[in-house]
Design an enzyme around this catalytic site. Structure first.
Site, PDB file in Angstrom:
ATOM      1  N   GLU A  38      -0.419  -5.035   6.248  1.00 15.14           N
ATOM      2  CA  GLU A  38       0.928  -5.071   5.644  1.00 15.14           C
ATOM      3  C   GLU A  38       1.846  -6.009   6.426  1.00 15.14           C
ATOM      4  O   GLU A  38       2.615  -6.771   5.843  1.00 15.14           O
ATOM      5  CB  GLU A  38       1.542  -3.664   5.616  1.00 15.14           C
ATOM      6  CG  GLU A  38       0.876  -2.759   4.604  1.00 15.14           C
ATOM      7  CD  GLU A  38       1.412  -1.335   4.630  1.00 15.14           C
ATOM      8  OE1 GLU A  38       1.387  -0.691   3.590  1.00 15.14           O
ATOM      9  OE2 GLU A  38       1.843  -0.867   5.701  1.00 15.14           O
ATOM     10  N   LYS A  71       6.525   1.649   9.084  1.00 17.57           N
ATOM     11  CA  LYS A  71       5.477   1.604   8.073  1.00 17.57           C
ATOM     12  C   LYS A  71       4.156   2.039   8.700  1.00 17.57           C
ATOM     13  O   LYS A  71       4.026   2.107   9.909  1.00 17.57           O
ATOM     14  CB  LYS A  71       5.335   0.181   7.511  1.00 17.57           C
ATOM     15  CG  LYS A  71       6.451  -0.157   6.530  1.00 17.57           C
ATOM     16  CD  LYS A  71       6.260  -1.506   5.842  1.00 17.57           C
ATOM     17  CE  LYS A  71       4.960  -1.702   5.103  1.00 17.57           C
ATOM     18  NZ  LYS A  71       4.664  -0.658   4.107  1.00 17.57           N
ATOM     19  N   GLY A  72       3.205   2.336   7.836  1.00 17.78           N
ATOM     20  CA  GLY A  72       1.872   2.671   8.335  1.00 17.78           C
ATOM     21  C   GLY A  72       1.454   4.102   8.082  1.00 17.78           C
ATOM     22  O   GLY A  72       0.368   4.519   8.481  1.00 17.78           O
ATOM     23  N   GLY A  73       2.324   4.853   7.375  1.00 16.12           N
ATOM     24  CA  GLY A  73       1.942   6.224   7.019  1.00 16.12           C
ATOM     25  C   GLY A  73       0.633   6.258   6.252  1.00 16.12           C
ATOM     26  O   GLY A  73      -0.149   7.208   6.357  1.00 16.12           O
ATOM     27  N   THR A 112       4.466   4.284  -3.616  1.00 21.31           N
ATOM     28  CA  THR A 112       5.524   3.514  -4.275  1.00 21.31           C
ATOM     29  C   THR A 112       5.003   2.128  -4.658  1.00 21.31           C
ATOM     30  O   THR A 112       5.215   1.663  -5.788  1.00 21.31           O
ATOM     31  CB  THR A 112       6.763   3.390  -3.359  1.00 21.31           C
ATOM     32  OG1 THR A 112       6.972   4.641  -2.701  1.00 21.31           O
ATOM     33  CG2 THR A 112       8.000   3.023  -4.152  1.00 21.31           C
ATOM     34  N   ALA A 119       7.916   1.864   2.393  1.00 23.34           N
ATOM     35  CA  ALA A 119       8.229   2.112   3.803  1.00 23.34           C
ATOM     36  C   ALA A 119       8.290   3.616   4.018  1.00 23.34           C
ATOM     37  O   ALA A 119       8.529   4.382   3.080  1.00 23.34           O
ATOM     38  CB  ALA A 119       9.566   1.480   4.179  1.00 23.34           C
ATOM     39  N   THR A 146       0.850  -1.202   0.000  1.00 23.45           N
ATOM     40  CA  THR A 146       0.000   0.000   0.000  1.00 23.45           C
ATOM     41  C   THR A 146       0.881   1.246   0.000  1.00 23.45           C
ATOM     42  O   THR A 146       1.976   1.228   0.559  1.00 23.45           O
ATOM     43  CB  THR A 146      -0.898  -0.032   1.254  1.00 23.45           C
ATOM     44  OG1 THR A 146      -1.723  -1.191   1.184  1.00 23.45           O
ATOM     45  CG2 THR A 146      -1.782   1.209   1.354  1.00 23.45           C
ATOM     46  N   GLY A 147       0.378   2.314  -0.618  1.00 17.23           N
ATOM     47  CA  GLY A 147       1.127   3.570  -0.651  1.00 17.23           C
ATOM     48  C   GLY A 147       1.508   3.915  -2.080  1.00 17.23           C
ATOM     49  O   GLY A 147       1.301   3.118  -3.003  1.00 17.23           O
TER      50      GLY A 147
HETATM   51  C1  A5P Z   1       1.118   2.259   4.118  1.00 20.34           C
HETATM   52  O1  A5P Z   1       0.441   1.991   5.300  1.00 20.34           O
HETATM   53  C2  A5P Z   1       2.553   2.464   4.385  1.00 20.34           C
HETATM   54  O2  A5P Z   1       3.184   1.520   5.168  1.00 20.34           O
HETATM   55  C3  A5P Z   1       3.322   2.724   3.114  1.00 20.34           C
HETATM   56  O3  A5P Z   1       3.916   1.584   2.587  1.00 20.34           O
HETATM   57  C4  A5P Z   1       4.350   3.728   3.434  1.00 20.34           C
HETATM   58  O4  A5P Z   1       3.650   4.785   4.069  1.00 20.34           O
HETATM   59  C5  A5P Z   1       5.095   4.247   2.213  1.00 20.34           C
HETATM   60  O5  A5P Z   1       4.253   4.994   1.420  1.00 20.34           O
HETATM   61  P1  A5P Z   1       4.762   5.788   0.166  1.00 20.34           P
HETATM   62  O6  A5P Z   1       5.288   4.780  -0.784  1.00 20.34           O
HETATM   63  O7  A5P Z   1       3.519   6.482  -0.341  1.00 20.34           O
HETATM   64  O8  A5P Z   1       5.786   6.751   0.648  1.00 20.34           O
END
Ligand code: A5P
Length: 227
Positions: A106, A97-99, A32, A86, A29-30
């Protein structure tokens, strides 16, 4: 100015080399990981056979749009490779992680995977974890109590909110406390302390889980293994 989109894209593209025809693949997720899902979808359209296990409702939706066949964790014995982003990684490849709020699924998917490939732009590489506020997923009933206990560990704790001002709710209907430690000196011991607090469902410290990190600087991607 560094173009992090180019770096995210480059790292995600490099991760395709770790996915084999026939694999069960964890879909992170995210932003990237979203590049990875799109690139994998292009390969699937060209005949590559994989089955994906998404780490969030968002990843699931994107994977479906990209035409990647999906399976549930109950349908597979193991995941061959998980590709995810990450928020920070250190020289030991410990992660925050977890932003994006998906840390629980995850971590479950990463823990069920033979290989866990992390894709990251250069801003995610740090000497010590902790500048990025550590997300901690909590049961709403316990959140005030848990917040006080984490504050007592030295963090500034904030309940994550939506743009509308209501508490952010995860896919599993929990809340998230964003905990600013500034510098986490002993990630493994903090991880154990947080896991022992009743009401904490999961935290965003991923210790000894990443097989490797693909970090991009410009369009050059470096493969890092834990020291
Ligand atoms: C999602 O919950 C996160 O763990 C993402 O993998 C992490 O925040 C990286 O996100 P970006 O790829 O958007 O920076």
């Amino acid at each position: 100015m560094v173009d992090y989109e180019i770096e995210k894209e480059a790292a995600a593209r490099a991760s395709l080399a770790f996915v084999k025809d026939g694999d069960v693949v964890g879909l992170g997720t995210g932003s990237t990981a979203a590049y990875f899902i799109k690139f994998l979808g292009e390969k699937v359209k060209a005949g590559f056979k994989v089955r994906g296990v998404p780490t969030s409702a968002r990843a699931q939706q994107l994977a479906q749009q990209c035409g990647i066949p999906l399976v549930g964790l109950d349908e597979v014995a193991q995941i061959d490779v998980d590709v995810d982003g990450a928020d920070e990684f250190d020289p030991q490849l410990c992660l925050i992680k977890g932003g994006g709020g998906a840390l629980l699924r995850e971590k479950i998917v990463a823990s069920a995977s033979k290989k866990f490939v992390v894709v990251a732009d250069s801003s995610k590489q740090v000497a010590a974890l902790g500048k990025f506020p550590l997300p901690v997923e909590v049961i709403p009933f316990a959140e005030a109590l848990v917040a006080r206990q984490i504050s007592a560990l030295g963090a500034k704790v904030a309940l994550r909110k939506t743009e509308q001002g209501s508490p952010f709710t995860t896919d599993e209907h929990h809340h998230i406390l964003d905990c600013s430690f500034e510098k986490i000196n002993h990630p493994a011991s903090l991880a154990a302390t947080l896991s022992a607090i009743p009401g904490v469902v999961e935290h965003g410290l991923f210790i000894n889980m990443a097989t490797l990190v693909l970090v991009a600087k410009g369009s050059k991607v470096t493969e890092l293994r834990a020291l």
